[in-house]
Enzyme design. Structure first.
Site, mmCIF file in Angstrom:
data_model
loop_
_atom_site.group_PDB
_atom_site.id
_atom_site.type_symbol
_atom_site.label_atom_id
_atom_site.label_comp_id
_atom_site.label_asym_id
_atom_site.label_seq_id
_atom_site.Cartn_x
_atom_site.Cartn_y
_atom_site.Cartn_z
ATOM 1 N N GLU A 91 -38.709 -31.628 1.744
ATOM 2 C CA GLU A 91 -39.279 -31.829 3.076
ATOM 3 C C GLU A 91 -38.531 -32.890 3.867
ATOM 4 O O GLU A 91 -37.891 -33.781 3.291
ATOM 5 C CB GLU A 91 -40.766 -32.167 2.977
ATOM 6 C CG GLU A 91 -41.056 -33.432 2.201
ATOM 7 C CD GLU A 91 -42.545 -33.736 2.126
ATOM 8 O OE1 GLU A 91 -43.341 -32.816 1.874
ATOM 9 O OE2 GLU A 91 -42.893 -34.914 2.304
ATOM 10 N N CYS A 104 -36.443 -38.456 8.735
ATOM 11 C CA CYS A 104 -36.580 -38.962 7.365
ATOM 12 C C CYS A 104 -36.192 -37.820 6.424
ATOM 13 O O CYS A 104 -36.790 -36.747 6.456
ATOM 14 C CB CYS A 104 -38.032 -39.388 7.142
ATOM 15 S SG CYS A 104 -38.344 -39.924 5.466
ATOM 16 N N CYS A 111 -38.953 -36.582 -7.799
ATOM 17 C CA CYS A 111 -38.503 -37.960 -8.040
ATOM 18 C C CYS A 111 -38.997 -38.379 -9.414
ATOM 19 O O CYS A 111 -40.064 -37.962 -9.849
ATOM 20 C CB CYS A 111 -39.085 -38.891 -6.970
ATOM 21 S SG CYS A 111 -38.497 -40.592 -7.122
ATOM 22 N N CYS A 115 -43.963 -43.720 -8.790
ATOM 23 C CA CYS A 115 -44.848 -44.597 -7.993
ATOM 24 C C CYS A 115 -46.243 -43.958 -7.903
ATOM 25 O O CYS A 115 -46.363 -42.764 -7.636
ATOM 26 C CB CYS A 115 -44.261 -44.827 -6.601
ATOM 27 S SG CYS A 115 -42.619 -45.562 -6.646
ATOM 28 N N CYS A 118 -47.500 -41.782 -4.753
ATOM 29 C CA CYS A 118 -46.556 -40.846 -4.139
ATOM 30 C C CYS A 118 -46.652 -39.441 -4.741
ATOM 31 O O CYS A 118 -46.530 -39.274 -5.954
ATOM 32 C CB CYS A 118 -45.143 -41.399 -4.322
ATOM 33 S SG CYS A 118 -43.892 -40.294 -3.701
ATOM 34 N N CYS A 332 -45.483 -39.059 1.930
ATOM 35 C CA CYS A 332 -44.303 -38.486 1.299
ATOM 36 C C CYS A 332 -44.664 -37.424 0.263
ATOM 37 O O CYS A 332 -45.451 -37.667 -0.638
ATOM 38 C CB CYS A 332 -43.589 -39.673 0.663
ATOM 39 S SG CYS A 332 -42.275 -39.298 -0.426
HETATM 40 S S1 SF4 Z 1 -42.182 -43.587 -3.368
HETATM 41 FE FE1 SF4 Z 1 -42.080 -41.549 -4.290
HETATM 42 S S2 SF4 Z 1 -40.090 -40.756 -3.700
HETATM 43 FE FE2 SF4 Z 1 -40.033 -42.976 -3.357
HETATM 44 S S3 SF4 Z 1 -39.236 -43.840 -5.281
HETATM 45 FE FE3 SF4 Z 1 -41.461 -43.863 -5.468
HETATM 46 S S4 SF4 Z 1 -41.947 -41.918 -6.511
HETATM 47 FE FE4 SF4 Z 1 -39.866 -41.738 -5.706
#
Ligand code: SF4
Length: 344
Positions: A91, A104, A111, A115, A118, A332
């Protein structure tokens, strides 16, 4: 076979030499491809058919399809779900500001940083994006919205410094004078804090802006929000950012997503102020979205304003970043999840 859009200018010059072609052919091809108009090697009108055929023996031009677009009610934000040639979905988000339109982009499919707030990390990382796939996000965003992208933030799905070589190539290509010629100062790379690669990037002296996702001045709270904090302490991150500033002269941005009762107290703001005192930096506060999977809740507007005021009182440069709107699955990775896992 390699994607022509992923090839840096100097490598294209070397390829032309290898093929016994005149060096100006590299300029013609690079400009045609990065003007965003040529979607296939056959569509590079400035070169003869024989050269097109020879190029096709070594190179191809990949494409990308918009599979979903959501726009915010105020028309200032468009979120695109894009399908790659192998069927993976990423995206991008287009945002209008008073100074222009910002895009962005994603740097990976998924990923692996984990986190807690996220959606991009829920299924881990599938693969890195190529420079071409990052460049194509800008091409598709402009075609789809009719807006000219003037800034790029590498802050979407993925950790850019976990795909560093491709991200650096992307930056070199998009800023090359013979191509799109975007200024490096109009590009921001956001990292969760891969310290050795922040230092590597600093040594490249690329002059892009660096944003560090800090999210707490407290080691334990940060570890709880971001597993990467177990590998690199806050001090190590800040020292690497200081090094980046020393090498490039670019002021560091610290990203701080505010979560209700987790990291949004006045004492957190004071601790953050002490940490950043004397550093030439800017703090971007973001009122986080609620995350139903982990029970995290975004801070109230009142808490965010009080936090901001405390930082200002301590002479820290700070702004509360505009929220990207729940109407476009603002956080995100959320639109992508709706597309690949309907009902999630
Ligand atoms: S916020 Fe999401 S995309 Fe960014 S580093 Fe952390 S897990 Fe990865």
């Amino acid at each position: 076979m390699k994607d022509l859009r992923s090839i840096e200018y100097e490598d294209l010059c070397a390829l032309m030499k290898e093929l016994g072609e005149k060096s100006y052919r590299a300029d013609q091809i690079f400009t045609a491809v990065h003007s965003g108009r040529a979607d296939s090697i056959d569509a590079i009108n400035v070169i003869p058919k024989t050269l097109k055929e020879r190029l096709k023996e070594h190179l191809f031009l990949s494409s990308m399809t918009v599979i979903k677009k959501q726009s915010s009610d105020d028309g200032q934000t468009d979120k695109l779900a894009l399908s790659l040639e192998d069927g993976n979905v990423i995206e991008s988000v287009v945002m209008d500001y008073s100074y222009g339109t910002s895009l962005c982009i994603s740097s990976q499919v998924g990923c692996r940083m984990g986190c807690r707030f996220c959606a991009s990390t829920i299924d881990g990382v599938a693969r890195n994006l190529s420079p071409a796939e990052m460049l194509l996000q800008a091409v598709m965003a402009e075609r789809e919205t009719g807006k000219r992208i003037s800034r790029i933030v590498i802050m979407g799905m993925g950790e850019p410094l976990d795909n560093m070589d491709n991200v650096v190539s992307f930056i070199k290509i998009i800023t090359h004078p013979k191509g799109r010629n975007m200024s490096q100062r109009d590009i921001t790379l956001s990292t969760c804090g891969l310290v050795p690669n922040i230092r590597r990037l600093a040594d490249m002296k690329l002059h892009v802006n660096l944003a560090l996702s800090l999210h707490s001045p407290n080691e334990e709270v940060r570890k709880n929000l971001m597993p990467i904090a177990n590998a690199y302490s806050i001090d190590e991150c800040l020292n690497a950012c200081d090094y980046y500033f020393e090498k490039t002269g670019r002021r560091i941005s610290y990203e701080y997503a505010l979560f209700d009762g987790i990291n949004d107290s006045i004492s957190d703001a004071r601790q953050l102020s002490r940490l950043l005192k004397g550093r030439n930096c800017h703090v971007n506060l973001i009122r986080a979205n609620d995350v139903k999977e982990t029970g995290l809740k975004g801070s109230t507007q009142a808490a965010a304003t009080a936090f901001e005021k405390e930082l200002e009182k301590n002479r820290i440069n700070v702004t509360i970043r505009r929220r990207m709107g729940r109407t476009v699955d603002g956080a995100c990775g959320q639109l992508r999840r709706r597309v690949i896992a309907p009902g999630s």
